[in-house]
Design a protein around this motif. Structure first.
Motif, PDB file in Angstrom:
ATOM      1  N   ASN A  44     -18.924 -17.405  -3.676  1.00 26.70           N
ATOM      2  CA  ASN A  44     -17.650 -16.690  -3.788  1.00 26.70           C
ATOM      3  C   ASN A  44     -16.854 -17.192  -5.005  1.00 26.70           C
ATOM      4  N   SER A 222     -28.899 -15.308   5.464  1.00 25.11           N
ATOM      5  CA  SER A 222     -28.468 -15.954   4.219  1.00 25.11           C
ATOM      6  C   SER A 222     -28.990 -15.242   2.976  1.00 25.11           C
ATOM      7  N   GLN A 226     -23.094 -12.725  -0.693  1.00 23.35           N
ATOM      8  CA  GLN A 226     -21.663 -12.518  -0.429  1.00 23.35           C
ATOM      9  C   GLN A 226     -21.393 -11.464   0.643  1.00 23.35           C
ATOM     10  N   VAL A 229     -20.908 -13.264   3.777  1.00 22.16           N
ATOM     11  CA  VAL A 229     -19.589 -13.910   3.880  1.00 22.16           C
ATOM     12  C   VAL A 229     -18.526 -12.892   4.288  1.00 22.16           C
ATOM     13  N   ALA A 232     -18.979 -11.982   7.934  1.00 20.96           N
ATOM     14  CA  ALA A 232     -18.514 -13.094   8.773  1.00 20.96           C
ATOM     15  C   ALA A 232     -16.991 -13.060   8.910  1.00 20.96           C
ATOM     16  N   LYS A 233     -16.318 -12.738   7.821  1.00 21.54           N
ATOM     17  CA  LYS A 233     -14.861 -12.687   7.837  1.00 21.54           C
ATOM     18  C   LYS A 233     -14.367 -11.599   8.804  1.00 21.54           C
ATOM     19  N   VAL A 244     -21.155 -20.699  12.724  1.00 24.94           N
ATOM     20  CA  VAL A 244     -22.056 -19.797  12.003  1.00 24.94           C
ATOM     21  C   VAL A 244     -23.483 -20.321  12.082  1.00 24.94           C
ATOM     22  N   LEU A 246     -27.020 -19.732   9.951  1.00 24.57           N
ATOM     23  CA  LEU A 246     -27.647 -19.128   8.777  1.00 24.57           C
ATOM     24  C   LEU A 246     -29.146 -19.017   9.012  1.00 24.57           C
ATOM     25  N   ALA A 257     -24.188 -17.901   0.361  1.00 27.97           N
ATOM     26  CA  ALA A 257     -23.577 -17.791   1.695  1.00 27.97           C
ATOM     27  C   ALA A 257     -23.335 -19.173   2.294  1.00 27.97           C
ATOM     28  N   SER A 260     -20.346 -20.766   0.534  1.00 26.33           N
ATOM     29  CA  SER A 260     -19.056 -20.071   0.576  1.00 26.33           C
ATOM     30  C   SER A 260     -18.478 -19.901   1.968  1.00 26.33           C
ATOM     31  N   ILE A 261     -19.336 -19.751   2.948  1.00 28.12           N
ATOM     32  CA  ILE A 261     -18.904 -19.242   4.252  1.00 28.12           C
ATOM     33  C   ILE A 261     -17.883 -20.142   4.947  1.00 28.12           C
ATOM     34  N   ARG A 262     -18.064 -21.447   4.817  1.00 30.06           N
ATOM     35  CA  ARG A 262     -17.135 -22.380   5.463  1.00 30.06           C
ATOM     36  C   ARG A 262     -15.721 -22.234   4.892  1.00 30.06           C
TER      37      ARG A 262
END
Length: 444
Positions: A44, A222, A226, A229, A232-233, A244, A246, A257, A260-262
């Motif tokens: 991201n 994964s 993006q 991500v 997930a949001k 999460v 992966l 992913a 960024s995801i965390r």
């Protein structure tokens, strides 16, 4: 996974090679390259910008010791910040309920159903749980059957309601049955869609409200970068999930992913799927993943996997056989089976420090042992225990029985004898380099 990112980061650190001190100029050049590497890995944009700014602040605030080179200091700073970016430390799941209820959510094709089976297998074998799987995907025709097949593989019951199209009722009834049958864990697999839609969100929210899960896990592929991500949001806004998962981390994915995801959803990555087999599921450790990204390997995970297959009593017996030069093809076969249970060969090799770059373009065939096993299985029990009796006519019969050539059989027997020599000499503490030089392939 992360192979390209690892290579790019290594090149970035080389900018500081030979530099006497960390300065704003050489740090800026290094971080510019690092940011490009992160963006190319599908991290991201905001995450990459914040990350490099934090690394810059840390680097310029460091008093570099004379014993530590600027390049080494930068590697340490990036490692520490990568670890923080991915969550800092591993996060356990909540199994406090009686039964504990885990709700699995995600898009269709993300690997939810397979993960459901893997999680049950992991918690059954490592946490002594007695799980019940719930087939809550009533839309995908193969989903129920797939979960039943997985349940049979791992010896875990699967709750289904034939003809029912009400996943909320199925989940509630499954919990009742779990209480009656003494299952202390219920894992509910739910339906996915090809994209996020209102109907899907309403259904998964209704299941959540009805069963009040102790843990909600969002499963994400994964490979989707993006998109994963962003999905997930959206799920987190509706479900407020706990963690999460992966999947497909063993695939050819850029890793954005995971990085960024965390930071985007502020929820920990709890598990990572590393293959198709039911035991190819690992607890996510941010520091170990940072090690692998920076080409440092992951010896801790490698040792843990080995220990899972390790039997102290058998190892002691084997050591005695090696010392007496009695190591047989049966022992060899047993060692192959243990290695295969540890995971894919490329994944295992990647855990060894420095090996990531070396094996980047190598093709690892997880069926590589098949030919060897076929040859050994074509031997009689007596031949396996006493390789010395393998004369020409026996070798010809083994080649015919295994679908191999006599040359391939001869090559395996020669490699086995060489391995046996090495093992015997190591057991006696002899010098390994001298010993290797005496072998046919040594000294080249």
């Amino acid at each position: 996974m992360f192979e390209n990112l690892s290579e790019r980061l290594e090149r970035s650190f080389k900018i500081l090679k030979g530099q006497g001190t960390i300065t704003e100029i050489n740090v800026a050049e290094t971080l510019k390259d690092i940011r490009r590497a992160l963006l190319d890995a599908d991290v991201n944009f905001k995450t990459a910008k914040t990350f490099t700014e934090t690394v810059k602040d840390e680097a310029l605030g460091q008093n570099v010791l004379t014993a530590v080179k600027p390049q080494q200091m930068m590697v340490k700073i990036v490692h520490d910040e990568l670890t923080k970016l991915m969550g800092g430390s591993s996060t356990d799941i909540n199994l406090d309920g009686k039964p504990a209820v885990i709700l699995i959510a995600g898009l269709q094709g993300s690997g939810k159903t397979t993960f459901t089976g893997k999680l049950a297998n992991l918690l059954k074998s490592k946490r002594s749980k007695n799980p019940l799987l719930v087939a809550g995907d009533v839309y995908r025709p193969a989903a129920i059957n797939q979960l039943q097949v997985l349940g049979e593989q791992i010896g875990v019951p699967v709750y289904t309601e034939e003809g029912s199209k009400d996943p909320v009722k199925i989940a509630k009834d499954a919990i009742k049955q779990a209480k009656q049958n003494g299952n202390d864990l219920v894992i509910v697999d739910t339906a996915g869609r090809l994209a996020v839609d209102e109907e899907m969100m309403k259904e998964i929210t209704a299941i959540k409200n009805a069963v009040k899960p102790h843990e909600i896990l969002f499963v994400v592929d994964s490979m989707t970068g993006q998109d994963a991500v962003n999905t997930a949001k959206e799920f987190n806004n509706r479900l407020d999930f706990d963690g999460v998962v992966l999947t497909k981390l063993d695939g050819d994915t850029r890793g954005g992913a995971a990085l960024s995801i965390r930071s985007v959803v502020n929820k920990p990555i709890k598990f990572v799927g590393t293959g198709e087999k039911m035991d190819a599921l690992d607890v996510f450790h941010p520091n170990r993943m940072a090690d692998r990204i920076l080409g440092m390997g992951d010896i801790v995970s490698l040792v843990e996997r080995a220990q899972e297959q390790f039997d102290a009593e058998e190892a002691q017996k084997l050591q005695k056989k090696i010392a007496k030069n009695q190591f047989s093809f049966n022992d060899f076969l047993s060692q192959i089976q243990q290695i295969k249970k540890m995971g894919s060969l490329k994944d295992l090799a990647g855990m060894i420090p420095g090996m990531g770059k070396a094996i980047k373009d190598m093709d690892f065939d997880d069926d590589a042992f098949k030919e060897v096993e076929a040859i050994i299985y074509s031997m009689t029990p007596d031949e396996r225990e006493n390789p010395a009796i393998l004369n020409g006519s026996r070798r010809k019969r083994i080649a015919s029985g295994s679908g191999s050539s006599i040359q391939e059989v001869n090559r395996l027997i020669k490699q086995f004898e060489d391995t046996r020599k090495v093992m015997k000499m190591m057991s006696k503490g002899k010098n390994l380099s001298k010993m290797m030089a005496n072998l046919p392939m040594g000294g080249r």
